[in-house]
Design a protein around this motif. Sequence first.
Motif, short mmCIF file in Angstrom:
data_model
loop_
_atom_site.label_atom_id
_atom_site.label_comp_id
_atom_site.label_asym_id
_atom_site.label_seq_id
_atom_site.Cartn_x
_atom_site.Cartn_y
_atom_site.Cartn_z
N ASP A 251 8.91 15.34 11.46
CA ASP A 251 9.59 14.24 10.77
C ASP A 251 8.84 13.93 9.47
OD1 ASP A 251 10.95 12.04 9.96
OD2 ASP A 251 10.64 10.87 11.79
N LYS A 252 9.54 14.13 8.34
CA LYS A 252 8.92 13.84 7.04
C LYS A 252 9.23 12.41 6.58
CE LYS A 252 8.05 17.86 4.19
NZ LYS A 252 8.39 18.51 2.94
N ASN A 253 10.16 11.75 7.27
CA ASN A 253 10.57 10.42 6.83
C ASN A 253 9.72 9.31 7.44
OD1 ASN A 253 12.70 11.26 5.14
ND2 ASN A 253 13.86 11.75 7.00
N VAL A 254 8.41 9.49 7.36
CA VAL A 254 7.53 8.46 7.91
C VAL A 254 6.56 7.99 6.83
CG1 VAL A 254 7.59 9.22 10.33
CG2 VAL A 254 5.97 10.28 8.75
N SER A 255 6.02 6.83 7.04
CA SER A 255 5.04 6.30 6.09
C SER A 255 4.02 5.47 6.87
CB SER A 255 5.76 5.43 5.07
OG SER A 255 4.83 4.76 4.28
N LYS A 256 2.79 5.54 6.41
CA LYS A 256 1.73 4.78 7.09
C LYS A 256 1.47 3.51 6.30
CE LYS A 256 -2.52 6.37 7.02
NZ LYS A 256 -3.76 7.10 7.32
N VAL A 257 1.63 2.37 6.95
CA VAL A 257 1.36 1.09 6.30
C VAL A 257 0.09 0.52 6.93
CG1 VAL A 257 2.21 -1.26 5.92
CG2 VAL A 257 3.79 0.67 5.79
N SER A 258 -0.84 0.07 6.09
CA SER A 258 -2.13 -0.40 6.61
C SER A 258 -2.48 -1.76 6.04
CB SER A 258 -3.24 0.57 6.20
OG SER A 258 -2.90 1.89 6.52
N ILE A 259 -3.06 -2.59 6.90
CA ILE A 259 -3.66 -3.84 6.40
C ILE A 259 -5.17 -3.66 6.44
CG2 ILE A 259 -1.74 -5.36 6.98
CD1 ILE A 259 -3.24 -6.24 9.47
N ILE A 260 -5.84 -4.15 5.38
CA ILE A 260 -7.27 -3.91 5.24
C ILE A 260 -7.98 -5.23 4.97
CG2 ILE A 260 -9.01 -2.76 3.78
CD1 ILE A 260 -5.76 -1.26 3.38
N GLY A 261 -9.13 -5.42 5.62
CA GLY A 261 -9.91 -6.62 5.32
C GLY A 261 -11.14 -6.75 6.19
N VAL A 262 -12.28 -7.06 5.58
CA VAL A 262 -13.50 -7.23 6.39
C VAL A 262 -13.37 -8.46 7.27
CG1 VAL A 262 -15.15 -6.03 4.89
CG2 VAL A 262 -14.67 -8.42 4.48
N GLY A 263 -12.50 -9.38 6.89
CA GLY A 263 -12.30 -10.62 7.66
C GLY A 263 -11.80 -10.37 9.07
N MET A 264 -11.15 -9.23 9.30
CA MET A 264 -10.57 -9.00 10.63
C MET A 264 -11.66 -8.74 11.69
SD MET A 264 -8.65 -5.30 10.68
CE MET A 264 -7.66 -5.46 9.20
N VAL A 265 -12.86 -8.39 11.22
CA VAL A 265 -13.96 -8.13 12.16
C VAL A 265 -14.25 -9.38 13.00
CG1 VAL A 265 -16.41 -7.47 12.31
CG2 VAL A 265 -14.99 -6.50 10.52
N THR A 266 -14.17 -10.54 12.35
CA THR A 266 -14.55 -11.77 13.04
C THR A 266 -13.36 -12.64 13.43
OG1 THR A 266 -14.88 -12.65 10.82
CG2 THR A 266 -16.86 -11.99 12.04
N ILE B 258 -2.94 -4.55 1.31
CA ILE B 258 -2.02 -3.71 2.10
C ILE B 258 -1.78 -2.42 1.31
CG2 ILE B 258 0.25 -3.57 3.21
CD1 ILE B 258 0.35 -6.64 3.08
N SER B 259 -1.92 -1.29 1.96
CA SER B 259 -1.65 -0.01 1.29
C SER B 259 -0.60 0.76 2.09
CB SER B 259 -2.92 0.86 1.26
OG SER B 259 -3.85 0.35 0.35
N ASN B 260 0.01 1.72 1.44
CA ASN B 260 0.90 2.61 2.19
C ASN B 260 0.89 4.01 1.60
OD1 ASN B 260 2.79 1.67 -0.07
ND2 ASN B 260 3.95 3.25 0.93
N THR B 261 1.20 4.97 2.45
CA THR B 261 1.29 6.36 2.00
C THR B 261 2.77 6.76 2.00
OG1 THR B 261 1.15 7.16 4.24
CG2 THR B 261 -0.91 7.00 3.02
N MET B 262 3.10 7.78 1.21
CA MET B 262 4.49 8.25 1.17
C MET B 262 4.55 9.75 1.44
SD MET B 262 6.67 6.07 0.95
CE MET B 262 7.77 4.96 0.12
N ASN B 263 3.40 10.35 1.72
CA ASN B 263 3.40 11.82 1.84
C ASN B 263 2.85 12.29 3.19
OD1 ASN B 263 0.90 10.92 1.32
ND2 ASN B 263 0.42 12.38 -0.30
N ASP B 264 3.17 11.51 4.23
CA ASP B 264 2.75 11.91 5.58
C ASP B 264 3.90 12.57 6.32
OD1 ASP B 264 0.06 11.07 5.76
OD2 ASP B 264 0.73 8.99 5.84
N ALA B 265 3.58 13.40 7.29
CA ALA B 265 4.59 13.98 8.16
C ALA B 265 4.12 13.84 9.59
CB ALA B 265 4.81 15.45 7.82
N LYS B 266 5.09 13.68 10.51
CA LYS B 266 4.76 13.50 11.92
C LYS B 266 5.14 14.76 12.69
CE LYS B 266 7.46 10.99 14.51
NZ LYS B 266 8.18 9.94 15.23
N VAL B 267 4.23 15.20 13.54
CA VAL B 267 4.49 16.41 14.34
C VAL B 267 4.42 16.01 15.81
CG1 VAL B 267 3.65 18.74 14.86
CG2 VAL B 267 3.31 17.78 12.57
N THR B 268 5.43 16.38 16.60
CA THR B 268 5.39 16.07 18.04
C THR B 268 5.58 17.34 18.86
OG1 THR B 268 6.35 13.91 17.60
CG2 THR B 268 6.44 14.66 19.88
#
Length: 403
Positions: free
Chosen positions: A335-350, A254-264
Amino acid sequence: MKIIVLKFGGTSVGTTDRIKKVAKIIAKYKKKYNVIVLSSAMSGVTNNLINLSKKISKNFSDSEYDVLVSSGEQMSCALISGELINKGFNARSWMSWQIPINTEGKYKFSRINKINKNQIVNYLKKGGIPIITGFQGINNKNRITTIGRGGTDASAIMFAKFFNAEKCIIYTDVDGVYSTDPNKLKTAKKIKVISYEEMLEMASLGAKVMQPHSIQDARLNRVDIEVRSSFTDNEGTLITKRKNIINNKIITGISNTMNDAKVTLLGVRDKPGIAASIFKPLSENFINVDMVVQNISANGKETDLTFTIKSDDLSKTKRIILQNKKINFRDLIFDKNVSKVSIIGVGMVTTPGVTYRMFQSLARQKINIQVISTSEIKISVLIDKKNVRKAISSLHKEFQLNK
Ligand code: ADP
Ligand code: ASP
Ligand code: MG
């Protein structure tokens, strides 16, 4: 004798005591190998240099930025060589331009494309230990370049490639790659072996332990990497090709970023070509748009468009959108108060149902998902920054990553 490449990160060379420890590690390998060392700057030094450039100007020249920030590595390499000489070894520091290490691309974000082997090969033959500045090279104008923050990882991998090294070991301040940042979640578990593909996703999605470009280089050139700690003797993590791995986990990390911003953009005219009109000037200005979501228009006339960028690009993005005469919209929200959280794994393919389990786990914690993006081996969600720890901890449990 076989060649080994050793890379030492900022914390590993952070003090003179640490540098003495590093020299001991190098000495150990020297008994069995021809050793090539790549070093980062002492921790904090590169940041201080960047801050100095900011004090001169917000628009500090990119070429002078590279000259300035590359200087930290000169210090650490001289200190390591000095300590090895003290211990009776034949060692010397090499600046990238003395070799030279050739790069291509823009200042600040160049990539190594060639390393001249002659002098280093001769030096190794004489039993020498070259201590080489990471993170930098020279371009075809003979000017100093740097290869992106954390770039010494990529320098080491390119040396391993050009010198056909038996091993490339990345020495850092953690004893391997973990299921998630071990400094943020105590139950994070060390991964024994991980594929280039998964490591590339984890690094690109925020796991600072390896620089993303370095993993691309390693994968392309089939360089196996060992990540281990310069503080302990614990076994580390092997980053290698997928074929070498037997893994029964669905999710690897699991990874996350802390330096993303959201534009709408609210109330954008809903007609063909509008999204292209918004994104074209952004791409021309090298602004990387990451996640994108567009609402289905309720009245067939207007829609809302949301996307994410790096926070550093926010003011530039704002200016470009407000100056864009090709688009109409009712309102622009950031909005600067956002963060992207990701789950990663080759296992999810199957494995079906991974998306559902991720969303259900976040829902149980009452965490609202703002934007979603997926690829074959990862699912990312944009959430409120204040919920990041809670999200990671619940996803870590859900996918049993502590086992
Ligand atoms: P170096 O200066 O040695 O290059 P970095 O600070 O760049 O070290 O990278 C090491 C840091 O990466 C660790 O201290 C840790 O906090 C962070 N990190 C983030 N995600 C992970 C992960 N999945 N596994 C291990 N470390 C991680
Ligand atoms: N010293 C550089 C940085 O801090 C390069 C590196 O550490 O790899 O980004
Ligand atoms: Mg690093």
